[in-house]
Structure formats: C-alpha cells, structure tokens
Design a protein around this motif. Structure first.
Motif, PDB file in Angstrom:
ATOM      1  N   LEU A   1      36.081 -10.953 -43.254  1.00 17.42           N
ATOM      2  CA  LEU A   1      34.651 -10.983 -43.544  1.00 17.42           C
ATOM      3  C   LEU A   1      33.820 -10.732 -42.287  1.00 17.42           C
ATOM      4  N   ASP A   2      34.216 -11.331 -41.157  1.00 23.82           N
ATOM      5  CA  ASP A   2      33.446 -11.129 -39.921  1.00 23.82           C
ATOM      6  C   ASP A   2      33.537  -9.674 -39.446  1.00 23.82           C
ATOM      7  N   GLU A   3      34.689  -9.028 -39.658  1.00 31.76           N
ATOM      8  CA  GLU A   3      34.834  -7.616 -39.279  1.00 31.76           C
ATOM      9  C   GLU A   3      33.946  -6.730 -40.150  1.00 31.76           C
ATOM     10  N   ALA A   4      33.945  -6.982 -41.452  1.00 31.99           N
ATOM     11  CA  ALA A   4      33.121  -6.193 -42.366  1.00 31.99           C
ATOM     12  C   ALA A   4      31.645  -6.375 -42.049  1.00 31.99           C
ATOM     13  N   ARG A   5      31.241  -7.603 -41.770  1.00 31.88           N
ATOM     14  CA  ARG A   5      29.843  -7.880 -41.438  1.00 31.88           C
ATOM     15  C   ARG A   5      29.442  -7.129 -40.162  1.00 31.88           C
ATOM     16  N   ALA A   6      30.319  -7.138 -39.156  1.00 30.28           N
ATOM     17  CA  ALA A   6      30.018  -6.443 -37.895  1.00 30.28           C
ATOM     18  C   ALA A   6      29.904  -4.933 -38.121  1.00 30.28           C
ATOM     19  N   LEU A   7      30.765  -4.381 -38.970  1.00 33.09           N
ATOM     20  CA  LEU A   7      30.683  -2.950 -39.275  1.00 33.09           C
ATOM     21  C   LEU A   7      29.335  -2.619 -39.922  1.00 33.09           C
ATOM     22  N   LEU A   8      28.939  -3.418 -40.901  1.00 29.14           N
ATOM     23  CA  LEU A   8      27.662  -3.182 -41.575  1.00 29.14           C
ATOM     24  C   LEU A   8      26.482  -3.319 -40.620  1.00 29.14           C
ATOM     25  N   GLU A   9      26.527  -4.330 -39.758  1.00 30.48           N
ATOM     26  CA  GLU A   9      25.443  -4.536 -38.779  1.00 30.48           C
ATOM     27  C   GLU A   9      25.340  -3.368 -37.806  1.00 30.48           C
ATOM     28  N   ASP A  10      26.468  -2.697 -37.545  1.00 34.14           N
ATOM     29  CA  ASP A  10      26.479  -1.551 -36.631  1.00 34.14           C
ATOM     30  C   ASP A  10      26.220  -0.231 -37.359  1.00 34.14           C
ATOM     31  N   GLY A  11      25.909  -0.293 -38.649  1.00 30.71           N
ATOM     32  CA  GLY A  11      25.577   0.911 -39.400  1.00 30.71           C
ATOM     33  C   GLY A  11      26.768   1.687 -39.920  1.00 30.71           C
ATOM     34  N   VAL A  12      27.942   1.090 -39.901  1.00 30.19           N
ATOM     35  CA  VAL A  12      29.134   1.758 -40.425  1.00 30.19           C
ATOM     36  C   VAL A  12      29.140   1.552 -41.947  1.00 30.19           C
ATOM     37  N   PRO A  13      29.128   2.629 -42.722  1.00 32.13           N
ATOM     38  CA  PRO A  13      29.062   2.473 -44.178  1.00 32.13           C
ATOM     39  C   PRO A  13      30.404   2.019 -44.759  1.00 32.13           C
ATOM     40  N   VAL A  14      30.445   0.784 -45.205  1.00 36.94           N
ATOM     41  CA  VAL A  14      31.639   0.220 -45.839  1.00 36.94           C
ATOM     42  C   VAL A  14      31.209  -0.539 -47.094  1.00 36.94           C
ATOM     43  N   MET A  15      32.154  -0.730 -47.988  1.00 35.81           N
ATOM     44  CA  MET A  15      31.879  -1.532 -49.177  1.00 35.81           C
ATOM     45  C   MET A  15      33.176  -2.169 -49.670  1.00 35.81           C
ATOM     46  N   PRO A  16      33.068  -3.347 -50.273  1.00 36.94           N
ATOM     47  CA  PRO A  16      34.271  -3.980 -50.819  1.00 36.94           C
ATOM     48  C   PRO A  16      34.711  -3.282 -52.092  1.00 36.94           C
ATOM     49  N   LEU A  17      36.002  -3.306 -52.337  1.00 40.68           N
ATOM     50  CA  LEU A  17      36.551  -2.737 -53.565  1.00 40.68           C
ATOM     51  C   LEU A  17      36.815  -3.882 -54.545  1.00 40.68           C
ATOM     52  N   PRO A  18      36.694  -3.625 -55.837  1.00 42.49           N
ATOM     53  CA  PRO A  18      36.874  -4.698 -56.822  1.00 42.49           C
ATOM     54  C   PRO A  18      38.329  -4.943 -57.211  1.00 42.49           C
ATOM     55  N   PHE A  19      39.256  -4.656 -56.293  1.00 45.65           N
ATOM     56  CA  PHE A  19      40.669  -4.899 -56.555  1.00 45.65           C
ATOM     57  C   PHE A  19      41.385  -5.090 -55.231  1.00 45.65           C
ATOM     58  N   ALA A  20      42.529  -5.761 -55.296  1.00 45.12           N
ATOM     59  CA  ALA A  20      43.352  -5.964 -54.108  1.00 45.12           C
ATOM     60  C   ALA A  20      44.287  -4.771 -53.950  1.00 45.12           C
ATOM     61  N   PRO A  21      44.616  -4.399 -52.716  1.00 41.90           N
ATOM     62  CA  PRO A  21      45.558  -3.295 -52.514  1.00 41.90           C
ATOM     63  C   PRO A  21      46.913  -3.627 -53.135  1.00 41.90           C
ATOM     64  N   LYS A  22      47.599  -2.631 -53.634  1.00 43.82           N
ATOM     65  CA  LYS A  22      48.903  -2.859 -54.274  1.00 43.82           C
ATOM     66  C   LYS A  22      49.886  -3.492 -53.303  1.00 43.82           C
ATOM     67  N   ARG A  23      49.793  -3.143 -52.056  1.00 43.95           N
ATOM     68  CA  ARG A  23      50.741  -3.681 -51.077  1.00 43.95           C
ATOM     69  C   ARG A  23      50.579  -5.186 -50.882  1.00 43.95           C
ATOM     70  N   ARG A  24      49.436  -5.742 -51.295  1.00 48.82           N
ATOM     71  CA  ARG A  24      49.193  -7.170 -51.111  1.00 48.82           C
ATOM     72  C   ARG A  24      49.173  -7.964 -52.402  1.00 48.82           C
TER      73      ARG A  24
END
Length: 147
Positions: free
Chosen positions: A122-145
C-alpha cells in the motif's frame, strides 16, 4: 489458518482464509469482510462440508477440484471479471513484487514502456500515485498468489 465458505446478502457465495475463528469474528464485526463479487459487507458464514481426504487407494474417475477454485462464472459480473482478467494477463507482463520499481522506471524513462501488472504494498502504491505514476488496483489476485 481456517477457510470459511461465505455468503453475502445478495446471494453470492465465495470462500476466504482467516488466521483464526476469532480473527474472522473481529474482522466481520469491524466491517472488514466483504463480498468478493459485489463488495457487500453484509456477509455471513455459509454451510460448509468438512474436507475429508479419500482413501489412498481410492480410484477416481476424474480429478478432484481444487478447494476454493472457481470453475464457471456464476453471474454476469463474474463473467466480466473473468474476461477482464484474461485480457489483462494476455496483454501485459507479470512483474510480481517488482511492480513499483518497474512502474517507476518506466515513468522516469529508465525502462521501455509496456503494460505490466504485479503486486505492490500500500505504501508503494501510494508513493507511485503521489509521484504521478498512473497505477490502479485490480479486482483480483494474481494467479501465482491464489490458493
């Protein structure tokens, strides 16, 4: 760990793992357990069958399904999520836990741009968004996990 079969007030059935029965009760009381299909927080335990292993020499005509695995989508919403997942996995590279580093490198021009998906804290995603890096959460977990 304990796995519960759950059902929301909209009739969606799903399963989830919890650290303990007490952890489930605390999360449910705090409104932190939600339906994976519609997001409803009106969730209760569903009737569950015990997990019993077959005898070692039991012959089986077909392999047993993985517990908790989705077989066929049960609703149009599930079908749409399954299609979204298929398209994302086909058209992007899975970078796992390196997602934040890869996304930042592409944003800074240090790596070639490409479609990626993976995991970030969560802290990594927040930092990316604050720095203007376009990211978004996906509504599913990766198959590998997934379990």
């Amino acid at each position: 760990m304990i796995r519960y079969a759950l059902k929301c007030d909209q009739g969606h059935a799903f399963e989830s793992w919890f650290k303990s029965a007490e952890a489930f009760d605390a999360l449910l009381a705090g409104g932190h357990v939600g339906c994976v299909i519609c997001g409803s927080s009106q969730v209760k335990k569903a009737l569950m069958a015990p997990a019993v292993r077959p005898a070692r020499k039991a012959d089986s005509a077909e392999p047993a399904a993985t517990p908790g695995a989705l077989t066929q989508p049960a609703s149009p919403a599930e079908e749409a999520l399954a299609e979204m997942r298929r398209k994302i996995e086909e058209s992007s590279d899975y970078v796992g836990d390196d997602f934040a580093r890869e996304a930042r490198a592409m944003h800074n021009g240090e790596a070639p741009e490409r479609a990626i998906h993976g995991e970030a804290r969560l802290d990594e995603a927040r930092a990316l968004l604050e720095d203007g890096v376009p990211v978004m959460p996906l509504p599913f977990a990766p198959k590998r996990r997934t379990n």
